[in-house]
Design an enzyme around this catalytic site. Sequence first.
Site, PDB file in Angstrom:
ATOM      1  CG  PHE A  64       4.958  36.045  60.466  1.00  0.00           C
ATOM      2  CD1 PHE A  64       4.121  34.994  60.770  1.00  0.00           C
ATOM      3  CD2 PHE A  64       5.387  36.854  61.514  1.00  0.00           C
ATOM      4  CE1 PHE A  64       3.704  34.739  62.063  1.00  0.00           C
ATOM      5  CE2 PHE A  64       4.989  36.615  62.823  1.00  0.00           C
ATOM      6  CZ  PHE A  64       4.143  35.564  63.093  1.00  0.00           C
ATOM      7  CG  HIS A 106       8.405  28.636  65.557  1.00  0.00           C
ATOM      8  ND1 HIS A 106       9.359  28.497  64.574  1.00  0.00           N
ATOM      9  CD2 HIS A 106       7.300  29.136  64.931  1.00  0.00           C
ATOM     10  CE1 HIS A 106       8.861  28.897  63.418  1.00  0.00           C
ATOM     11  NE2 HIS A 106       7.615  29.279  63.606  1.00  0.00           N
ATOM     12  CG  HIS A 139       5.101  25.363  59.974  1.00  0.00           C
ATOM     13  ND1 HIS A 139       6.420  25.760  59.906  1.00  0.00           N
ATOM     14  CD2 HIS A 139       4.399  26.451  60.385  1.00  0.00           C
ATOM     15  CE1 HIS A 139       6.510  27.040  60.239  1.00  0.00           C
ATOM     16  NE2 HIS A 139       5.305  27.470  60.543  1.00  0.00           N
ATOM     17  CB  CYS A 145       8.492  30.557  60.220  1.00  0.00           C
ATOM     18  SG  CYS A 145       8.160  31.820  61.477  1.00  0.00           S
ATOM     19  CE  LYS A 199       8.217  25.357  63.912  1.00  0.00           C
ATOM     20  NZ  LYS A 199       8.205  24.418  62.777  1.00  0.00           N
ATOM     21  CD  GLU A 244       1.620  21.624  59.143  1.00  0.00           C
ATOM     22  OE1 GLU A 244       2.590  21.072  58.571  1.00  0.00           O
ATOM     23  OE2 GLU A 244       1.718  22.222  60.238  1.00  0.00           O
TER      24      GLU A 244
END
Length: 421
Positions: free
Chosen positions: A409, A350, A313, A169, A345, A324
Site C-alpha cells: 500500500f 497474506h 506477490h 506489504c 499466499k 503482476e
Amino acid sequence: MRPPQNRRVFVVGYAAATALGRDFATTWRRALAGEAGFRRLSRCVVETRSNVVGEIPDWDPAALPGVSAKEALVWNAGYIFLTVEMCRQALADAGLEMDAGSGPRTACLIGSALNGSDAYRIAMDNYTKLGPLKVSPYLLPNLCANVPAGKAGMSLGFTGPIIAPEGACATGNHAIALAARMIQGGDADFALAGGVESCLIPEIILGFTNMLATIKVGERDRAYNDPGQASRPFSLDRKGFVLAEGAGVLLLAAEDCVRERGLRARAEIAGLGWNSDAHHITRPRADTVVACMQAAIADAGLRPEDIGCVSAHGTSTKAGDSTEAQCLRAVFGPHLPQVPITAAKSQIGHSLGAAAAIEAALAIESMQQGLMLPTINHIPDPELADLDLVANQARRQHCEHVLSNAFGFGGTNCCLVLRGL
C-alpha cells in the site's frame, strides 16, 4: 564517510511462524504436502463473511522460555514475542552464538505494517470500560515499532543497530534489502532481518473487508465448507486475499564472517530493486513495478532469462494478480512461459509486513531442496494461460536464482534476487 567494503551477503539461517505452523520446519513440511493453514477466525468475534483467516496454530507467548506471566501480560502486542522467538530460532538455525565478537556486530531490522495495533485495542477497551487509570503504562512501548527488535536484543545479547523498516506489504523485503546493504557496506557483520505481524483484531479485519480486499466466503463459495480453499492466487475464481498473522526472520552474514565462524551459507542476497509508484494508495502502477523487477535482476548482474523461478506477490485479488502477470510479461517477454511461478499466499495467506520475509525463507529452502512449492487451489484462468504456475502440487526442479516480489500500500515496491548455493 569511509568507502563501502562491497562484501557479499549470505543467508545462514531463517525462522518462520505461519498459519501452517509455529516454526519453519512445520511450515515447510505442510507446505510441501500441499496443505493450507486457514480456518474460521478464533482470535476474536467479528460479524463478517471475511472470517476465514490464517492463525498461527498453538501460539502462546506465555509458554515461551523466559516469559513470565507478568511479561506476557504487560507486553500484549503480539509482534513483540513473535519477534524475540523468531530471532532466537534464526540464530539457532544458523548455529551463531552471540559473544563479544558477534554481539556488537549484529543488527536487527524487523518491520511490521501495523505494529502494536492489538495492544492499542486492549488499551481502548480498558479506557472505555474501566476508566483512564486502566490504560497500561506499557502501551507506548508496545506501540513503538523498534521495541520488538530491542526486546530481542535484550534477550539474545546483540547490541548492533536496531531499526524497524515499514513498507506495508513489502516490509519483509525492505528489511532484508536494508540489512544486506548494511553488511555490504561494513556497518554490520550479521543482521536479523524480516517482518512480523499480529493483525487479527476486529478493526483491522473489518477495515480490509470494507475496502473489498479480503475474500468474503458465502454459501456458494468453494471455501465455505473447506476454508483451506479460500486463497487462490492466479486462479480463475480468485476473490481477495486471506488475512493472516505470521513472522519471518532471516539471518544474514558477510562472506568473511561465514568462513571465520564456520557457518553454512544457504543462499546469497544477489540483487535488489526498490522504488515507488507515485500513483495510487492501493492500485499498483505497472511501469514502476516492471522497473523494480528489472532493477533487482540488473543489480544481480543477470538477464531475465537467468531467473529460474519467480516467488510472486500473488495476493489472490483479481486486479493484483492480473497486474503482476502483466508486469512479468514485460520483464520476461517470450521467455515467461519457461519461468516457473509460485505463490505462497495460497497456503499461508497474506501476513502483510511479514509476508515477503516468510516467502524469501521458503524460496531459499526450495532452492536447497530442489523442490518448488505448489500454488494450491488453482483453477486455470485463460487470461493467464502463459504463466507456468506450479499449480496444486510441488514440482521437483533445480533453480539457481529466484526473483522474490513484494508490493505494498502507498505504492512501495521491493524485489530481491536470491541465489541458491
